[in-house]
Design an enzyme around this catalytic site. Structure first.
Site, PDB file in Angstrom:
ATOM      1  CG  ASP A 278       3.052   5.180   2.827  1.00 46.51           C
ATOM      2  OD1 ASP A 278       2.668   5.931   1.921  1.00 46.51           O
ATOM      3  OD2 ASP A 278       2.303   4.383   3.412  1.00 46.51           O
TER       4      ASP A 278
ATOM      5  CE  LYS B 229      -0.109   4.782   1.187  1.00 45.64           C
ATOM      6  NZ  LYS B 229      -0.233   4.061   2.459  1.00 45.64           N
TER       7      LYS B 229
ATOM      8  CB  CYS C 131       1.927   0.834   2.901  1.00 49.88           C
ATOM      9  SG  CYS C 131       0.987   1.446   4.321  1.00 49.88           S
TER      10      CYS C 131
HETATM   11  N1  TIU Z   1       3.237   2.562   5.216  1.00 47.56           N
HETATM   12  C1  TIU Z   1       2.957   1.502   5.971  1.00 47.56           C
HETATM   13  O1  TIU Z   1       3.386   0.386   5.703  1.00 47.56           O
HETATM   14  N2  TIU Z   1       2.192   1.732   7.108  1.00 47.56           N
HETATM   15  C2  TIU Z   1       2.299   0.988   8.274  1.00 47.56           C
HETATM   16  O2  TIU Z   1       1.581   1.236   9.235  1.00 47.56           O
HETATM   17  N3  TIU Z   1       3.244   0.015   8.287  1.00 47.56           N
HETATM   18  C3  TIU Z   1       3.603  -0.777   9.349  1.00 47.56           C
HETATM   19  O3  TIU Z   1       4.385  -1.708   9.146  1.00 47.56           O
HETATM   20  N4  TIU Z   1       3.110  -0.516  10.547  1.00 47.56           N
END
Ligand code: TIU
Length: 228
Positions: A30, A135, A168
């Protein structure tokens, strides 16, 4: 380095990680504009997105190494279909924020596939042949074909990088661990909006004999591979 089999011992915690390059994939979680730039999802949740940018230089170096070594590289992106049909109402409503997933923002609709904010930052942009896993959840194995892609390539080890450490990255490492993958998480290639959660997230992975996996700085991986 070459596109041949490399075996290396990486100094890690809680103990050394035995890396086999043709069984290992670099999994980049991500690294999207929505999390790393102002006006995206991370910003909408009230976070200081500049904290995540510290991961970029180390990750650029690791990605270059992985590509030079011919390792499998897989990228993930968190986001939703434009009609939001894969967005759980619980996720949509959580937090009572003014700006929600699917709303218009400076980088397009927040966390929606195909929008500029959903894309991966240019510094670590995928190249041809590197799978990109879309995802809808926090874990990269939930409702995706990631496991099939990894098994099909004979991957049993994951070098895990990306954001955020306790959300994530941690969710994905736990999913991977239960599926029998050995995870090496690179401490400086992962980041959080909360420095204390970053530390705690890494501590949870390596505690109890590596209950979920191993943790090492990227320099440990780079130096291990430079000596083979
Ligand atoms: N990719 C991921 O970690 N999504 C989140 O929403 N992370 C946060 O820390 N909000």
């Amino acid at each position: 380095m070459s596109n041949t089999l490399l075996m290396a011992t990486v100094e890690a915690e809680p103990y050394a990680f035995s890396l086999t390059s043709d069984k290992a994939a670099l999994l980049i979680i991500d690294m999207q504009r929505d999390f790393l730039e102002e006006g995206g999802f991370g910003d909408a949740l009230g976070n200081d997105v500049s904290l995540l940018r510290k991961t970029v230089p180390s990750l650029v170096a690791v990605l270059a190494m992985a590509r030079a070594a011919g390792m499998v590289v897989v990228h993930t992106r968190e986001g939703h279909r434009p009609d939001l049909s894969d967005l759980a109402p619980s996720k949509h409503e959580r937090g009572n924020f003014l700006t929600k997933i699917g709303d218009a923002g400076p980088m397009g609709r927040i966390l929606v596939r195909g929008e500029p904010g959903h894309d991966i930052i240019p510094e670590v942009y995928p190249v041809a042949g590197e799978p990109v896993i879309d995802k809808s959840g926090k874990g990269a194995f939930f409702a995706t074909d990631l496991e099939a892609i990894l098994r099909g390539r004979g991957i049993t080890q994951l070098i895990v990088c990306g954001v955020t450490t306790e959300v994530c990255v941690n969710t994905t490492v736990r999913e991977a661990n239960d599926r029998g993958f050995e995870c090496l998480v690179l401490s400086d290639c992962t980041g959080s909006y909360f420095p204390e959660f970053h530390e705690a997230g890494l501590a949870m992975i390596k505690a109890q004999g590596g209950i979920f996996g191993w943790v090492a700085p990227s320099t440990a991986l780079l130096s291990a591979l430079s000596t083979v």
